[in-house]
Design a protein around this motif. Structure first.
Motif, short mmCIF file in Angstrom:
data_model
loop_
_atom_site.label_atom_id
_atom_site.label_comp_id
_atom_site.label_asym_id
_atom_site.label_seq_id
_atom_site.Cartn_x
_atom_site.Cartn_y
_atom_site.Cartn_z
N LEU A 1 1.17 4.75 4.66
CA LEU A 1 1.31 4.36 3.26
C LEU A 1 -0.05 3.88 2.77
O LEU A 1 -0.96 3.65 3.55
CB LEU A 1 2.38 3.27 3.10
N HIS A 2 -0.18 3.77 1.48
CA HIS A 2 -1.39 3.13 0.95
C HIS A 2 -0.96 1.97 0.09
O HIS A 2 0.07 2.00 -0.58
CB HIS A 2 -2.29 4.13 0.19
N THR A 3 -1.72 0.90 0.18
CA THR A 3 -1.41 -0.31 -0.56
C THR A 3 -2.69 -1.07 -0.84
O THR A 3 -3.76 -0.66 -0.43
CB THR A 3 -0.36 -1.17 0.18
N GLY B 1 4.63 -3.93 11.31
CA GLY B 1 3.85 -3.23 12.32
C GLY B 1 2.86 -2.21 11.82
O GLY B 1 2.26 -1.49 12.61
N PHE B 2 2.69 -2.12 10.51
CA PHE B 2 1.67 -1.22 9.97
C PHE B 2 0.29 -1.81 10.23
O PHE B 2 0.11 -3.04 10.14
CB PHE B 2 1.87 -1.01 8.46
N LEU B 3 -0.66 -0.96 10.56
CA LEU B 3 -2.03 -1.38 10.80
C LEU B 3 -2.97 -0.66 9.85
O LEU B 3 -2.76 0.52 9.55
CB LEU B 3 -2.44 -1.05 12.25
N LYS B 4 -4.00 -1.36 9.40
CA LYS B 4 -4.96 -0.74 8.49
C LYS B 4 -5.72 0.35 9.21
O LYS B 4 -6.30 0.13 10.27
CB LYS B 4 -5.94 -1.79 7.95
N ALA B 5 -5.69 1.56 8.64
CA ALA B 5 -6.39 2.70 9.23
C ALA B 5 -7.77 2.86 8.62
O ALA B 5 -8.75 3.01 9.34
CB ALA B 5 -5.57 3.98 9.03
N HIS B 6 -7.84 2.82 7.28
CA HIS B 6 -9.14 2.95 6.61
C HIS B 6 -8.99 2.67 5.12
O HIS B 6 -7.91 2.77 4.55
CB HIS B 6 -9.75 4.33 6.84
N ASP B 7 -10.11 2.30 4.52
CA ASP B 7 -10.15 2.10 3.07
C ASP B 7 -10.18 3.46 2.39
O ASP B 7 -10.63 4.46 2.97
CB ASP B 7 -11.41 1.32 2.68
N VAL B 8 -9.69 3.50 1.17
CA VAL B 8 -9.77 4.70 0.33
C VAL B 8 -10.45 4.29 -0.97
O VAL B 8 -10.58 3.10 -1.28
CB VAL B 8 -8.38 5.31 0.08
N PRO B 9 -10.90 5.27 -1.75
CA PRO B 9 -11.57 4.91 -3.00
C PRO B 9 -10.67 4.07 -3.92
O PRO B 9 -9.46 4.27 -3.96
CB PRO B 9 -11.87 6.27 -3.64
N ALA C 1 -6.14 0.80 0.65
CA ALA C 1 -6.37 1.23 2.03
C ALA C 1 -5.13 1.94 2.53
O ALA C 1 -4.02 1.74 2.00
CB ALA C 1 -6.69 0.04 2.93
N VAL C 2 -5.33 2.76 3.55
CA VAL C 2 -4.21 3.45 4.21
C VAL C 2 -3.82 2.61 5.42
O VAL C 2 -4.65 2.13 6.17
CB VAL C 2 -4.63 4.86 4.65
N TYR C 3 -2.52 2.44 5.59
CA TYR C 3 -1.95 1.73 6.73
C TYR C 3 -1.00 2.68 7.45
O TYR C 3 -0.28 3.45 6.80
CB TYR C 3 -1.17 0.49 6.25
N THR C 4 -1.02 2.64 8.77
CA THR C 4 -0.18 3.53 9.55
C THR C 4 0.66 2.74 10.55
O THR C 4 0.35 1.60 10.90
CB THR C 4 -1.01 4.57 10.33
#
Length: 72
Positions: A33-35, A50-58, A66-69
């Motif tokens: 998801l992105h939030t 349990g979602f973890l930050k994967a990377h920032d997005v513009p 950021a995207v969380y997975t």
């Protein structure tokens, strides 16, 4: 976004839990998801789930996202 009249009743958590359950049912290895930090209730809830930050997005209209997975 949950209508203010219905906040605090667990609807966001229920919806998120159902999305995770459906992804598991469908055999997905992960869900994403992105939030944004401006989502002051949702972001901590996703982290507790349990979602973890994967990377920032513009940024969107100047708001950081950021995207969380979550591995399933």
């Amino acid at each position: 976004m949950i209508d203010p009249a219905f906040r605090g009743k667990g609807l966001g958590r229920a919806l998120s839990t159902e999305c995770v359950a459906r992804a598991k049912r469908d055999g997905a290895p992960a869900i994403a998801l992105h939030t944004s930090p401006i989502m002051t209730v949702a972001l901590p809830m996703y982290l507790r789930m349990g979602f973890l930050k994967a990377h920032d997005v513009p940024p969107i209209f100047g708001v950081p996202y950021a995207v969380y997975t979550k591995a399933l």
